[in-house]
Design a protein around this motif. Structure first.
Motif, PDB file in Angstrom:
ATOM      1  N   VAL A   6      25.942  17.234  20.280  1.00 27.16           N
ATOM      2  CA  VAL A   6      27.509  17.016  20.705  1.00 27.16           C
ATOM      3  C   VAL A   6      27.414  16.005  21.360  1.00 27.16           C
ATOM      4  N   PHE A   7      26.797  15.620  22.441  1.00 23.45           N
ATOM      5  CA  PHE A   7      26.624  14.726  23.500  1.00 23.45           C
ATOM      6  C   PHE A   7      26.501  13.457  22.941  1.00 23.45           C
ATOM      7  N   GLN A   8      25.405  13.249  22.057  1.00 27.69           N
ATOM      8  CA  GLN A   8      25.151  11.989  21.111  1.00 27.69           C
ATOM      9  C   GLN A   8      26.254  11.610  19.950  1.00 27.69           C
ATOM     10  N   GLY A   9      26.801  12.756  19.509  1.00 27.25           N
ATOM     11  CA  GLY A   9      27.963  12.396  18.488  1.00 27.25           C
ATOM     12  C   GLY A   9      29.318  11.760  19.178  1.00 27.25           C
ATOM     13  N   VAL A  10      29.545  12.113  20.497  1.00 23.45           N
ATOM     14  CA  VAL A  10      30.568  11.677  21.378  1.00 23.45           C
ATOM     15  C   VAL A  10      30.475  10.405  21.764  1.00 23.45           C
ATOM     16  N   THR A  11      29.280  10.339  22.641  1.00 22.85           N
ATOM     17  CA  THR A  11      29.100   9.112  23.518  1.00 22.85           C
ATOM     18  C   THR A  11      29.095   7.975  22.793  1.00 22.85           C
ATOM     19  N   PRO A  12      28.623   7.737  21.774  1.00 27.16           N
ATOM     20  CA  PRO A  12      28.429   6.342  21.049  1.00 27.16           C
ATOM     21  C   PRO A  12      29.863   5.514  20.987  1.00 27.16           C
ATOM     22  N   ARG A  13      31.082   6.250  20.969  1.00 26.78           N
ATOM     23  CA  ARG A  13      32.326   5.912  20.790  1.00 26.78           C
ATOM     24  C   ARG A  13      32.830   5.230  22.179  1.00 26.78           C
ATOM     25  N   SER A  14      32.050   4.449  22.897  1.00 24.82           N
ATOM     26  CA  SER A  14      32.293   3.849  24.097  1.00 24.82           C
ATOM     27  C   SER A  14      31.816   4.322  25.519  1.00 24.82           C
ATOM     28  N   SER A  15      31.424   5.718  25.415  1.00 27.07           N
ATOM     29  CA  SER A  15      30.919   6.218  26.640  1.00 27.07           C
ATOM     30  C   SER A  15      29.681   5.611  27.315  1.00 27.07           C
ATOM     31  N   GLY A  16      28.817   5.589  26.253  1.00 28.82           N
ATOM     32  CA  GLY A  16      27.513   4.946  26.740  1.00 28.82           C
ATOM     33  C   GLY A  16      26.252   5.747  27.284  1.00 28.82           C
ATOM     34  N   PHE A  17      26.490   6.920  27.678  1.00 28.16           N
ATOM     35  CA  PHE A  17      25.600   7.612  28.052  1.00 28.16           C
ATOM     36  C   PHE A  17      24.636   8.172  26.931  1.00 28.16           C
ATOM     37  N   SER A  18      23.443   8.797  27.314  1.00 26.99           N
ATOM     38  CA  SER A  18      22.531   8.997  26.536  1.00 26.99           C
ATOM     39  C   SER A  18      21.592  10.074  27.138  1.00 26.99           C
ATOM     40  N   ASP A  75      16.116   9.073  23.731  1.00 23.48           N
ATOM     41  CA  ASP A  75      15.775   7.674  23.586  1.00 23.48           C
ATOM     42  C   ASP A  75      16.385   7.183  22.265  1.00 23.48           C
ATOM     43  N   VAL A  76      17.395   6.280  22.524  1.00 22.28           N
ATOM     44  CA  VAL A  76      18.127   5.727  21.539  1.00 22.28           C
ATOM     45  C   VAL A  76      17.088   4.888  20.647  1.00 22.28           C
ATOM     46  N   ALA A  77      16.142   4.282  21.220  1.00 20.72           N
ATOM     47  CA  ALA A  77      15.238   3.437  20.570  1.00 20.72           C
ATOM     48  C   ALA A  77      14.469   4.239  19.541  1.00 20.72           C
ATOM     49  N   GLU A  78      14.228   5.584  19.881  1.00 23.70           N
ATOM     50  CA  GLU A  78      13.400   6.421  18.930  1.00 23.70           C
ATOM     51  C   GLU A  78      14.185   7.115  17.887  1.00 23.70           C
ATOM     52  N   MET A  79      15.323   6.801  17.695  1.00 22.39           N
ATOM     53  CA  MET A  79      16.137   7.402  16.782  1.00 22.39           C
ATOM     54  C   MET A  79      15.758   6.788  15.389  1.00 22.39           C
ATOM     55  N   ARG A  80      16.327   7.442  14.255  1.00 19.58           N
ATOM     56  CA  ARG A  80      15.941   7.003  12.852  1.00 19.58           C
ATOM     57  C   ARG A  80      16.913   5.788  12.550  1.00 19.58           C
ATOM     58  N   PRO A  81      16.374   4.778  11.696  1.00 19.59           N
ATOM     59  CA  PRO A  81      17.367   3.753  11.236  1.00 19.59           C
ATOM     60  C   PRO A  81      18.614   4.105  10.866  1.00 19.59           C
ATOM     61  N   GLU A  82      18.805   5.239  10.052  1.00 16.24           N
ATOM     62  CA  GLU A  82      19.938   5.331   9.463  1.00 16.24           C
ATOM     63  C   GLU A  82      20.967   6.291  10.596  1.00 16.24           C
ATOM     64  N   THR A  83      20.283   6.592  11.704  1.00 17.81           N
ATOM     65  CA  THR A  83      21.225   6.979  12.789  1.00 17.81           C
ATOM     66  C   THR A  83      21.631   5.741  13.522  1.00 17.81           C
ATOM     67  N   HIS A  84      20.751   4.830  13.649  1.00 12.86           N
ATOM     68  CA  HIS A  84      21.413   3.634  14.277  1.00 12.86           C
ATOM     69  C   HIS A  84      22.507   2.966  13.768  1.00 12.86           C
ATOM     70  N   LEU A  85      22.476   2.807  12.213  1.00  3.49           N
ATOM     71  CA  LEU A  85      23.600   2.551  11.593  1.00  3.49           C
ATOM     72  C   LEU A  85      24.842   3.396  11.513  1.00  3.49           C
ATOM     73  N   PHE A  86      24.434   4.629  11.813  1.00  7.80           N
ATOM     74  CA  PHE A  86      25.554   5.598  12.014  1.00  7.80           C
ATOM     75  C   PHE A  86      26.348   5.475  13.051  1.00  7.80           C
ATOM     76  N   MET A  87      25.456   5.152  14.271  1.00  6.84           N
ATOM     77  CA  MET A  87      26.150   4.992  15.470  1.00  6.84           C
ATOM     78  C   MET A  87      26.825   3.702  15.581  1.00  6.84           C
TER      79      MET A  87
END
Length: 238
Positions: A108-120, A123-135
């Motif tokens: 829930v947290f990571q599904g909301v914060t990419p839309r400008s909140s910026g908290f995490s 580790d964003v760098a450890e996410m999968r490539p498809e997740t990066h594209l989705f974000m």
């Protein structure tokens, strides 16, 4: 610390007093959920908040702007949460190390914060490539008009969808929830989106030409910067 993080979350600033953002509270609902709620509230926009405060029990009387913002924002929260959970559920570097409850909270947290909140909280760098594209998509959309969030705004995103739907149906005009969409609003939505894409492309080209970072890292950084999100795959300092 409570005041600082509540202000940072409502204003979608993303600044944290902890060196690893909010990773230490990844499975703590008492810390994460208030930040999520504040981020969503700030991202709705002040006109929408005022109207909701006045007509919370009369949704039929809401303006078209408020209806679109609330419906699309709720949909993006649901899609963002489900997308993160599906793609990162078994990733041992992010959600995979948590129990079911912890995964749901982090999702829930990571599904909301990419839309400008910026908290995490992971580790964003450890996410999968498809997740990066989705974000990237979530960051580019952003929050509501006249809100504390960035991006092209959810109303612009929604109008583009209505325009495409009308074109696919072969309709001579665009209608949104029973009302005809003015031509100038359609032009504004297309202009804002194309300018946003242009800004991201130019920034990405410049960074790629001046550094040795990968396209995935640079595109993520450029969109995060444009949408005033603040998330990074770890290359900001360099």
């Amino acid at each position: 610390m409570g005041v600082f993080h509540s202000v940072a979350s409502f204003n979608n600033a993303g600044f944290s007093l902890f060196p690893n953002s909010l990773a230490g509270f990844v499975a703590d609902p008492w810390f994460c959920l208030p930040i999520v709620i504040a981020s969503i509230a700030g991202g709705l926009g002040f006109p929408v908040l005022i109207e909701l405060a006045r007509r919370a029990r009369k949704p039929r009387g809401w303006s078209l702007h408020t209806k679109i913002t609330v419906v699309v924002s709720a949909g993006l929260v649901l899609v963002g949460t489900c997308g993160i959970l599906i793609m990162e559920w078994a990733n041992p570097h992010t959600l995979g190390q948590l129990n079911v409850a912890g995964k749901l909270i982090a999702g829930v947290f990571q599904g909301v914060t990419p839309r400008s909140s910026g908290f995490s909280t992971v580790d964003v760098a450890e996410m999968r490539p498809e997740t990066h594209l989705f974000m990237n998509i979530l960051m580019l959309i952003g929050g509501g008009s006249a809100s504390t969030a960035g991006g092209i705004k959810v109303t612009t995103f929604a109008l583009l969808g209505f325009i495409m739907l009308a074109e696919l149906r072969g309709e001579p005009s665009v209608h949104v929830m029973g009302k005809r969409l003015p031509v100038d609003a359609q032009r504004q939505a297309l202009t804002v989106t194309l300018l946003a894409i242009g800004a991201v492309v130019v920034a990405s080209l410049v960074i790629l030409a001046l550094t040795r970072f990968s396209m995935e890292q640079v595109l993520f950084e450029a969109i995060s910067g444009f949408a005033t999100v603040g998330l990074s795959m770890g290359i900001t300092a360099e």
